[in-house]
Design an enzyme around this catalytic site. Structure first.
Site, short mmCIF file in Angstrom:
data_model
loop_
_atom_site.label_atom_id
_atom_site.label_comp_id
_atom_site.label_asym_id
_atom_site.label_seq_id
_atom_site.Cartn_x
_atom_site.Cartn_y
_atom_site.Cartn_z
N GLY A 83 12.72 18.25 -49.99
CA GLY A 83 12.76 17.65 -48.43
C GLY A 83 14.16 17.39 -47.91
O GLY A 83 13.45 17.83 -46.14
N THR A 84 14.91 18.29 -47.44
CA THR A 84 15.55 18.83 -46.64
C THR A 84 14.74 20.11 -45.56
O THR A 84 14.54 19.35 -44.67
CB THR A 84 16.85 19.36 -47.66
OG1 THR A 84 16.92 18.87 -48.61
CG2 THR A 84 17.32 19.76 -46.37
N ASN A 117 18.58 6.34 -51.09
CA ASN A 117 19.23 6.43 -51.61
C ASN A 117 20.45 5.96 -52.62
O ASN A 117 20.54 5.57 -53.72
CB ASN A 117 19.21 8.34 -51.44
CG ASN A 117 20.25 8.41 -49.94
OD1 ASN A 117 20.42 8.10 -49.20
ND2 ASN A 117 21.08 9.45 -50.31
N GLN A 167 13.16 8.46 -51.76
CA GLN A 167 13.73 7.56 -52.52
C GLN A 167 12.42 6.48 -52.59
O GLN A 167 12.06 6.00 -53.72
CB GLN A 167 14.84 6.85 -52.06
CG GLN A 167 16.06 8.53 -51.99
CD GLN A 167 15.84 8.59 -53.21
OE1 GLN A 167 15.54 8.00 -54.33
NE2 GLN A 167 16.87 9.39 -53.85
N SER A 179 9.50 13.79 -51.58
CA SER A 179 9.83 15.55 -52.76
C SER A 179 9.97 15.75 -53.60
O SER A 179 9.60 13.74 -54.77
CB SER A 179 11.59 15.24 -52.46
OG SER A 179 12.00 16.81 -53.20
N ALA A 180 9.13 16.60 -54.16
CA ALA A 180 8.55 15.80 -55.84
C ALA A 180 9.64 15.58 -56.40
O ALA A 180 9.08 15.25 -57.72
CB ALA A 180 7.98 17.64 -56.08
N HIS A 181 10.76 16.17 -56.92
CA HIS A 181 12.16 15.64 -58.06
C HIS A 181 12.76 14.82 -58.22
O HIS A 181 12.96 13.82 -58.96
CB HIS A 181 12.28 17.11 -58.05
CG HIS A 181 13.68 17.06 -57.18
ND1 HIS A 181 15.38 16.11 -56.70
CD2 HIS A 181 14.19 17.01 -55.77
CE1 HIS A 181 15.82 16.37 -56.53
NE2 HIS A 181 15.25 16.97 -55.48
N CYS A 186 27.77 13.70 -55.19
CA CYS A 186 28.35 15.29 -54.24
C CYS A 186 27.76 16.27 -54.66
O CYS A 186 28.02 16.69 -55.41
CB CYS A 186 29.94 14.54 -54.87
SG CYS A 186 29.91 13.86 -56.32
#
Ligand code: PLP
Length: 383
Positions: free
Chosen positions: A71-72, A150, A178, A198-200, A323
């Protein structure tokens, strides 16, 4: 390890068993998907099957899907001037993921932040006014508004934003990392020109994602040096990761029919929390929210204390924003919503997913109740 309850799906979801199997199989592909021989063609076929599965989750065409490292990367890629012969201004909401807040390849002077309401929803009245004001200046707007946040789970008014942005002659990107698998996504009905997944977060492997570009939308590649992904993202494709993403996307799309059960578990958790801590604040409670996310603060109780105490009790949750540095900092999302430092500093995010059972909720409520009781007793004794 004793039995644990993993309630941190918004940080990452556990790998689905079906995905693990598909990834293991795909590791066996000998060929490069760009090669013309049989081995290459087999790897290409696996990538293209996954492209179809991911496109289907996004309500897009397979040819619009560009695989990335996550995603980033998709967010940073899309935040660049879409047409080199025009000047653009980037607008993003104050609650975006840090990869959007970075501004991508825009100069900080050509970025504008749009505030959110106290509920954590992008303030579209401000967006409309701001775009109106910029019109005479001639810069075209590129707007980035996430589909759901998120930390709070607050669903953002993407469809309404699309109308405002298009009326102003601009393009709309939405980070739907999300939202995927939790609310229906369809690029056409949402009106988005670009979408990130994003896959994860849906039970696929970490390190793979996609940028989906509507037909005709062009973005200057971030990674150049090869013709892969229709010359839009260079580098040999991560075949096992992409195959795993495809399987996860297909399963997530199917599970959309059952999200009511997830929302019921979330509601049960919030009721349980309120029963043991009447002063608990559920952040964004009055906004439309994802069915799996609950952001909870108890006045006078620090988030770190809760996260550590819950971890010792066998429960994984996050404090405010996950974080990445290992340090807990006050979340920019809760700050943008104007929450008091006491509430923002106490917010714990509980996020459920496909593996969450009734027992996990019971364990959470019981451990949370014990912990709050002990912390309040300690505070009284210390006073
Ligand atoms: N966007 C949002 C809303 C996220 O929650 C995350 C992950 O935390 C990302 C983007 C980044 O995705 P990735 O971890 O695949 O780079």
């Amino acid at each position: 390890m004793n039995q644990r309850s993993y309630l941190d799906y918004n940080a990452t979801a556990p790998l689905r068993p079906e995905v693990r199997e598909a990834v293991a199989d795909a590791l066996g592909h000998a060929g490069n998907p760009s090669s013309v021989h049989a081995e290459g063609r087999a790897a290409r076929a696996a990538v293209e099957e996954a492209r179809g599965q991911v496109a289907s989750l996004a309500g897009a065409r397979p040819e619009d899907v560009i695989f990335t490292s996550g995603g980033t990367e998709a967010n940073v890629t899309v935040l660049a001037e879409p047409a080199a012969d025009e000047s653009w201004q980037l607008y993003f909401s104050a609650i975006e993921h840090p990869s959007v807040l970075s501004g991508g390849r825009f100069h900080p002077e050509t970025t504008t932040m749009i505030p959110v309401t106290a509920d954590g929803v992008a303030d579209l009245a401000v967006l409309a006014k701001t775009l109106e004001k910029h019109k005479p200046g001639g810069r075209r707007p590129l707007v980035s508004l996430m589909a759901a946040n998120n930390e709070t789970g607050a669903i953002q008014p993407v469809r309404e934003a699309a109308d405002i942005v298009h009326e102003a002659g601009g393009l709309l990107h939405s980070d739907a990392v999300q939202a995927a698998g939790r609310i229906p996504l369809d690029m056409t009905s949402l009106g988005t020109d670009m979408l990130t997944l994003s896959a994860h977060k849906i039970g696929g492997p970490k390190g793979v994602g996609t940028l989906v570009l509507k037909d005709g939308v062009r973005v200057e590649p971030l990674i150049k040096g090869g013709g892969q992904e229709g010359r839009r993202r260079a580098g040999t494709e991560n075949v096992p990761g992409i195959v795993g993403f495809g399987v996860a996307a297909a399963l997530a799309a199917k599970e959309l029919a059952d999200v009511g059960a997830l929302a019921a578990l979330r509601d049960q958790l919030e009721e349980g929390v309120r029963a043991v801590a009447a002063d608990a604040v559920i952040v964004s409670a009055s906004a439309p929210r994802l069915p799996n996310t609950s952001c909870i603060a108890v006045p006078g109780v620090k988030a770190e204390t809760l996260v550590i105490g819950l971890d010792l009790a066998g429960i994984a949750v996050s404090a405010g924003s996950a974080c990445s540095s290992g340090k807990v900092e006050v979340s920019h999302v809760l700050e943008a919503m104007g929450l008091s430092p006491e509430i923002a500093g106490g917010a714990v995010r509980v996020s459920l997913g496909f593996g969450t059972k009734n027992d996990d909720i019971k364990r959470y409520v019981s451990a949370f109740g014990e912990l709050i009781k002990r912390l309040k007793r300690n505070a009284k004794e210390a006073a």
